[in-house]
Design an enzyme around this catalytic site. Structure first.
Site, PDB file in Angstrom:
ATOM      1  N   ASP A   1      11.595   9.001 -52.714  1.00  0.00           N
ATOM      2  CA  ASP A   1      11.657   8.351 -51.881  1.00  0.00           C
ATOM      3  C   ASP A   1      10.714   8.751 -50.643  1.00  0.00           C
ATOM      4  O   ASP A   1      11.794   9.774 -49.965  1.00  0.00           O
ATOM      5  CB  ASP A   1      13.123   8.030 -51.376  1.00  0.00           C
ATOM      6  CG  ASP A   1      12.944   6.996 -50.586  1.00  0.00           C
ATOM      7  OD1 ASP A   1      12.680   6.686 -49.693  1.00  0.00           O
ATOM      8  OD2 ASP A   1      14.747   6.161 -50.610  1.00  0.00           O
TER       9      ASP A   1
ATOM     10  N   ASN B   1      -0.250   6.199 -50.873  1.00  0.00           N
ATOM     11  CA  ASN B   1      -0.838   4.946 -51.719  1.00  0.00           C
ATOM     12  C   ASN B   1       0.020   3.771 -51.354  1.00  0.00           C
ATOM     13  O   ASN B   1       0.542   2.516 -51.360  1.00  0.00           O
ATOM     14  CB  ASN B   1      -1.332   4.496 -52.873  1.00  0.00           C
ATOM     15  CG  ASN B   1      -1.808   3.230 -53.347  1.00  0.00           C
ATOM     16  OD1 ASN B   1      -2.293   2.093 -53.217  1.00  0.00           O
ATOM     17  ND2 ASN B   1      -0.220   3.490 -54.494  1.00  0.00           N
TER      18      ASN B   1
ATOM     19  N   TYR C   1       2.801  -6.631 -41.687  1.00  0.00           N
ATOM     20  CA  TYR C   1       2.134  -5.768 -42.467  1.00  0.00           C
ATOM     21  C   TYR C   1       0.534  -4.986 -41.823  1.00  0.00           C
ATOM     22  O   TYR C   1       0.534  -4.312 -42.013  1.00  0.00           O
ATOM     23  CB  TYR C   1       1.627  -6.409 -44.039  1.00  0.00           C
ATOM     24  CG  TYR C   1       0.833  -6.101 -44.859  1.00  0.00           C
ATOM     25  CD1 TYR C   1       1.512  -4.938 -45.334  1.00  0.00           C
ATOM     26  CD2 TYR C   1       0.289  -5.998 -45.396  1.00  0.00           C
ATOM     27  CE1 TYR C   1       0.879  -4.571 -46.872  1.00  0.00           C
ATOM     28  CE2 TYR C   1      -0.917  -5.187 -46.437  1.00  0.00           C
ATOM     29  CZ  TYR C   1       0.070  -4.182 -47.072  1.00  0.00           C
ATOM     30  OH  TYR C   1      -0.888  -3.513 -47.779  1.00  0.00           O
TER      31      TYR C   1
ATOM     32  N   LYS D   1      -0.051  -1.499 -41.378  1.00  0.00           N
ATOM     33  CA  LYS D   1      -1.642  -0.616 -41.986  1.00  0.00           C
ATOM     34  C   LYS D   1      -2.723  -0.249 -41.006  1.00  0.00           C
ATOM     35  O   LYS D   1      -3.793   0.109 -40.915  1.00  0.00           O
ATOM     36  CB  LYS D   1      -1.999  -2.113 -42.898  1.00  0.00           C
ATOM     37  CG  LYS D   1      -1.203  -1.967 -44.414  1.00  0.00           C
ATOM     38  CD  LYS D   1      -1.563  -0.829 -45.177  1.00  0.00           C
ATOM     39  CE  LYS D   1      -1.312  -1.131 -46.087  1.00  0.00           C
ATOM     40  NZ  LYS D   1      -0.671   0.551 -47.071  1.00  0.00           N
TER      41      LYS D   1
END
Length: 253
Positions: A63, A90, A154, A158
């Site tokens: 985790d 990733n 989101y 990113k």
């Protein structure tokens, strides 16, 4: 003269249990890397490690939002393989929601894995590589560059990693650590397929998506894995600080 085999290069792939991460692990294995896989699904991770072979791959559940987990993974890699040559950052979670109504807890949860954990992995990787050099590849998104309704949180998570990639590339260059990113567009991952199935007419939705992409189709996980493998390879030894769009020309429009 006795031939001494060259030790394999070693890569860590986070979020390696499905989609882009799993295909990246397969591609790097094909390219001669020993691969340390990590993710939250032990079943899928251990199955992929068995597929690649016990001498060339292993799975360690983690985790990455927990303090010290990235350092533990990198130390495990050193203990198991003796080196670390490439780290593929990733692991991520998706998020959609009307921006004005997104609860603060959802924002924090999205940033915990997509941004804060990714930064921690980069830090741990760079500390491991600073005497030998290496390649760090962050997986960001087309949404780090463009605006799409309901994807603001989101996109922000990113976009932070896109900015970090450029800054880290400059700061880590004296250690011969290259830092790059790939920015996939729509990609036929299990999440994408589930999203299609949520529509009343999945085939019509798929056609609409394809029509908006200059190359006429979404990416496959293999397309993205190929770009990552290039950035991890000696062919990219003079490339650092870039974000490589793997989106079929979508953000070039």
């Amino acid at each position: 003269m006795t031939h001494v085999p060259t030790p394999p290069r070693v890569a860590l792939v986070t979020g390696a249990t499905s989609g882009i991460g799993a295909e990246t692990a397969r591609r790097l294995h094909h390219d001669g890397f020993a691969v340390l896989l990590t993710g939250r699904s032990s079943g899928r991770g251990e199955a992929l490690a068995r597929e690649l072979g016990p001498g060339a791959a292993c799975f360690v559940p983690a985790d990455l939002t927990k303090d010290g987990e990235p350092d533990r993974l990198l130390q495990y890699a050193l203990d198991r393989f003796g080196t670390m040559d490439a780290v593929v950052n990733n692991a991520a979670v998706d998020h959609t929601g009307e921006l004005l109504n997104v609860p603060a807890a959802e924002i924090r949860d999205t940033f915990e894995i997509n941004t804060f954990a990714a930064i921690a992995v980069l830090q741990a990787a760079a500390r491991t590589m600073r005497h030998s050099g290496g390649s760090i590849i962050n997986v960001t998104s087309r949404l780090a560059t463009i605006g799409v309704p309901t994807m603001g949180v989101y996109s922000a998570s990113k976009g932070a990693i896109k900015a970090l990639t450029a800054a880290a590339a400059v700061e880590l260059a004296p250690y011969n650590i290259r830092v790059n990113a790939v920015a996939p567009g729509m990609t036929r991952t299990p999440l994408y397929e589930a999203w299609l199935r949520s529509h009343n007419d999945p085939e019509a939705t798929a056609r609409k998506v394809a029509d908006g992409i200059p190359l006429g189709r979404p990416a496959t996980p293999q397309d993205v894995a190929g770009a990552i493998a290039f950035l991890a390879s000696p062919s990219a030894d003079y490339i650092t600080g870039i974000t490589l769009a793997v989106d079929g020309g979508y953000t070039a429009q």
